[in-house]
Design an enzyme around this catalytic site. Sequence first.
Site, PDB file in Angstrom:
ATOM      1  N   TYR A 117       0.791  -1.215   0.000  1.00 39.84           N
ATOM      2  CA  TYR A 117       0.000   0.000   0.000  1.00 39.84           C
ATOM      3  C   TYR A 117       0.836   1.284   0.000  1.00 39.84           C
ATOM      4  O   TYR A 117       0.843   2.025  -0.982  1.00 39.84           O
ATOM      5  CB  TYR A 117      -0.961   0.005   1.191  1.00 39.84           C
ATOM      6  CG  TYR A 117      -1.913  -1.159   1.155  1.00 39.84           C
ATOM      7  CD1 TYR A 117      -2.892  -1.246   0.172  1.00 39.84           C
ATOM      8  CD2 TYR A 117      -1.824  -2.202   2.084  1.00 39.84           C
ATOM      9  CE1 TYR A 117      -3.758  -2.323   0.110  1.00 39.84           C
ATOM     10  CE2 TYR A 117      -2.690  -3.277   2.030  1.00 39.84           C
ATOM     11  CZ  TYR A 117      -3.655  -3.338   1.039  1.00 39.84           C
ATOM     12  OH  TYR A 117      -4.503  -4.407   0.968  1.00 39.84           O
ATOM     13  N   PRO A 130     -11.176  -0.238  -3.325  1.00 40.33           N
ATOM     14  CA  PRO A 130     -12.390  -0.909  -3.791  1.00 40.33           C
ATOM     15  C   PRO A 130     -13.623  -0.024  -3.624  1.00 40.33           C
ATOM     16  O   PRO A 130     -13.627   0.950  -2.870  1.00 40.33           O
ATOM     17  CB  PRO A 130     -12.499  -2.137  -2.866  1.00 40.33           C
ATOM     18  CG  PRO A 130     -11.200  -2.197  -2.119  1.00 40.33           C
ATOM     19  CD  PRO A 130     -10.691  -0.795  -2.072  1.00 40.33           C
ATOM     20  N   HIS A 353      -7.603   1.444   0.942  1.00 38.50           N
ATOM     21  CA  HIS A 353      -7.457   0.057   1.355  1.00 38.50           C
ATOM     22  C   HIS A 353      -6.413  -0.184   2.445  1.00 38.50           C
ATOM     23  O   HIS A 353      -6.444  -1.220   3.125  1.00 38.50           O
ATOM     24  CB  HIS A 353      -7.077  -0.773   0.112  1.00 38.50           C
ATOM     25  CG  HIS A 353      -7.481  -2.199   0.164  1.00 38.50           C
ATOM     26  ND1 HIS A 353      -7.509  -2.935   1.326  1.00 38.50           N
ATOM     27  CD2 HIS A 353      -7.861  -3.057  -0.811  1.00 38.50           C
ATOM     28  CE1 HIS A 353      -7.894  -4.176   1.060  1.00 38.50           C
ATOM     29  NE2 HIS A 353      -8.110  -4.272  -0.226  1.00 38.50           N
ATOM     30  N   SER A 565     -11.775 -12.205  -4.920  1.00 33.52           N
ATOM     31  CA  SER A 565     -11.986 -12.116  -3.482  1.00 33.52           C
ATOM     32  C   SER A 565     -13.449 -12.398  -3.154  1.00 33.52           C
ATOM     33  O   SER A 565     -14.350 -11.908  -3.834  1.00 33.52           O
ATOM     34  CB  SER A 565     -11.607 -10.727  -2.974  1.00 33.52           C
ATOM     35  OG  SER A 565     -11.700 -10.662  -1.563  1.00 33.52           O
TER      36      SER A 565
END
Length: 637
Positions: A117, A130, A353, A565
């Site tokens: 990240y 997301p 995220h 996912s």
Amino acid sequence: MALRLSRFLGQRAESLYRNRYLCTSSKMVLCDKMSDKLQAHQQSLPRLPVPPLQASLEKYLLSVRPLLSEEEYRHTENIVKEFGAPGGLGAQLHSVLKEKAKVTENWLDEWWLNSAYLEFRMPVVLYSSPGLVFPIKEFMNVEKQLRYAARLIAGALDYKQLIDTHSLPLDTAGNDPLDMSQYYKIFSTCRIPKSQRDRLSFYGLEADKPKHIVVCHNNHYFSVDVYGNDNKPLNESQLYSQLQDVLKQSQFPKCPIGVLTTQHRDNWATSYKHLVKYDPMNKESVNTIQRSIFLVCLDKIVPEAGVLNRKTHVALQTIHGGGAKHNAGNRWYDKTIQFIVGENGAAGLTYEHSPAEGPPITSMMDHIISYMEKTKGNKWLPSTAYTKPTRLRFRLSDETMQHIAEAEQDLETLVNDLEMSCFAFEPYGKTFIKSQKMSPDSFIQIAIQLAYYKIHNEIAATYESATSRKFLHGRTETIRSASMEALDFCKIMQDKVSPPSVKAAAMRNAIDAHKKYVTQAVNGMGIDRLLLGLKKVALEQGMNVPELFLDTGYTTSTHFKLSTSQVPSKVDAFMCYGPLVPDGYGCCYNPLPSVINFGLSACNSSPATHSSNFMAALTESLTEMHDLVLQTQKAKL
């Protein structure tokens, strides 16, 4: 050499460990502020293990086998053999990693946060953040939009109260307790752009905790108090009044400053530095946004023409807002939580995220939706005196205006490249799969493999996230769903002469192999995080990147053309995101009892991938697997 490296890393890791607890870090969220029950829960969690080297290398070879030619595989096999030889480089790095595990609460935590990240330099939009699509709504007018938003805010504050009072139910997987730290990083958190590596700030740790949210409308930003002087939350009527005030002050669109947060991270770091230094007012406004509990984006209507359906339209709004000419400037993408409420009923959120995975976010959503459906009227009495919304003001230089123009242009390229197909597979859901004594997640993953094979006549490297929250500060491990068993099943299913019994046996074999890998991954015995750790050890010691990580086997097996996912929720919702690689697909799914929600994505720039084609192949695969189960059942009878 191994002993010298081990001592060095052990000393360095212990020093880092002390320093992290003396500064503002994510771990401080669950430090001396914890309740006794939560503290006992966290202390009961085991530390993340370091998987054994030889067994992991054998598992690695099994995972790359279906992706390589015979020649490529033999070459990879030789490299792995040399890397894992007794006393060799792999053993030395592994020894150092085990030493680090002894002096840190989670040997992976900081490496993963930074690598996945904070050091990732591509824009968070499309590449990282997301979207989460709430149950589809229709608003007939602006009043309905504001009342929905007010109720949503009230539900979020109700959830925050559970967090603040440590009253959240403690998560478990079977009888195993799960780490709860991610829940305490959802609110009052923001990513701050920095050159090379961003940082996270957790403002909820401060003695003077934020009492405001930021509401965006027409690219204006407002600081909106959601707690009164008595420190009690505003009730729904008061929140509605606050939102009305925001709309009155922002009838006309403003320059989309928020689009700066969609930039490449190094570019944003440069733009950010100039923005906050140019005028003290800018710095104060930015700080108010960063310190807010969360953002609420009151969006304008965006035309839905040209998209598959309403679900896909809302998904695109949660991912990128339709670009700068629509709602992308009505955001601040560095904030962990941004609720989105469109004038026409597009409702959901986007989240940055780095602080948390999907399950804590969907848990929050489930609570909010339940609150909105079950709470009638105001849950709380009116709070005492509170401040009316305050417009956040900016003074923009010519340089910042140029940065905004460049950001708009770059974002438009991303928006035009993202293709999405979001849909509900309605013939059956997880109830049917469970009735056949199969794992719903494994069943769906094998259907995904079959869908890809139908289109591309091969299987692809697949990333599926597995939670590692059984361990203290656990995040994720990779489930490598592309297996030899999956490849065999795909070949047999496409073979018209293979009898149903053979196909059914191959299907269950593939599902069982996947389920076995899931079990290993959630118990800390996956391979991808170990490989990351070994690579990080080598780099931190000034070594060259080991040959293992330059080999075709590694590069092919980590070029995840399928980024998947399972993000379950209790309500009719789904999460979505962009592909991990330009020639791949994003595939997120929520298996409900009688339906499966899918969010699929691909890049228009890749001629080989189309989310609509993948949707058709996936629908066909799920149907064929269902029919195969019933057909072979009847044969047994």
